[in-house]
Scaffold this active site. Structure first.
Site, mmCIF file in Angstrom:
data_model
loop_
_atom_site.group_PDB
_atom_site.id
_atom_site.type_symbol
_atom_site.label_atom_id
_atom_site.label_comp_id
_atom_site.label_asym_id
_atom_site.label_seq_id
_atom_site.Cartn_x
_atom_site.Cartn_y
_atom_site.Cartn_z
ATOM 1 C CB ALA A 67 16.547 54.951 54.773
ATOM 2 N N GLY A 110 15.988 53.871 49.986
ATOM 3 C CA GLY A 110 17.152 54.693 49.711
ATOM 4 C C GLY A 110 18.192 53.992 48.864
ATOM 5 C CD GLU A 113 14.909 57.820 47.421
ATOM 6 O OE1 GLU A 113 14.080 58.720 47.199
ATOM 7 O OE2 GLU A 113 15.361 57.563 48.568
ATOM 8 C CD GLU A 133 10.921 54.468 50.359
ATOM 9 O OE1 GLU A 133 12.071 54.846 50.122
ATOM 10 O OE2 GLU A 133 10.295 53.686 49.607
#
Length: 259
Positions: A67, A110, A113, A133
């Site tokens: 991210a 991300g 994901e 994370e």
């Protein structure tokens, strides 16, 4: 389809809808605009009868390295709640057409994901997956803990998430996260080849197979069997079923039209 997007490239090639993440200077770090762009294109592809398979890839040295931390660093819980931070991710999970991902380099946070939202995944031999994370004092929020656990089981997922482990392509294959490893030089060639094979199948069959397999992940065997059976019956109302069986009897290749 709007072909001008800030964070991605999008095009149609025959029966394939192509999406290429395009922030290579930041290793395709995923920001809100990128997710919005991806969703917009996927929903356009969903409505386009020409497109039978969606292919997702990343431009440059990485699929997506995570991210965009600069975008998120100053956010707080109320910001996320009011923005409904993950609403676009939830809609991505409801795309009915098959999504095939091609991963090279990093697919972290991300990016991992997003890769896990794909139905099939091919990875280059240099690919690395992971959820780092925890090193930032946070955790995955777009489905990472859930999809990873369903794929690899509780204890493996716990370890990987607890320590922010980097997972090699070989480990990802071993644990069923990806379908196959290919040389980086031919990653897109092999991905498009696989996508073409899927695109030539009966679109409604593919759609209901995807729906049934995803249902199997979340329900009991008996409930899943009942769901599968109704989808099986439904396909006998399609023109493609008649064409497929007629083609078999006539010893020719079927011409499926998605009807």
């Amino acid at each position: 389809m709007n072909n001008h997007y800030e964070c991605i490239e999008a095009s149609i090639n025959g029966k394939l809808g192509l999406i290429n993440l395009n922030r290579p200077k930041v290793l395709n770090a995923i920001n809100r605009q990128m997710v919005s762009d991806i969703l917009s294109v996927m929903e356009d592809f969903e409505e386009n009868d020409q497109v039978r398979v969606i292919v997702l890839s990343g431009n440059g040295r990485a699929f997506a390295a995570g991210a965009d931390i600069n975008e998120m660093a100053a956010d707080n819980a109320i910001d996320f709640e009011l923005r409904n931070q993950f609403k676009d991710w939830d809609r991505l999970a409801r795309i009915k057409k098959p999504i095939i991902g091609a991963v090279q380099g990093f697919a972290l946070g991300g990016g991992f994901e997003l890769a896990l939202c794909c139905d099939l995944l091919l990875a280059a031999d240099d690919a690395e997956f992971g959820f780092p994370e925890v090193n930032l004092g946070v955790m995955p929020g777009a489905g990472g803990t859930q999809r990873l656990t369903k794929l690899v089981g509780k204890t493996i997922a716990m370890e990987w998430l607890f320590v922010g482990k980097r997972i090699s392509a070989r480990e990802a294959l071993q644990f069923g996260i990806i379908n196959r490893i290919v040389a980086k030089e031919i990653l897109m060639e092999e991905t498009l080849k696989l996508a073409g094979e899927v695109a030539n199948q009966a679109p409604l069959s593919i759609r209901l197979i995807k729906e049934s397999v995803l249902k199997a992940v979340d329900v009991s065997l008996d409930e899943g069997m009942q769901f599968e059976r109704k989808n099986f019956y439904l396909l006998f109302s399609t023109e493609d079923q008649k064409e497929g069986m007629r083609a078999f009897q006539e010893k020719r290749k079927a011409n499926f039209k998605g009807k």
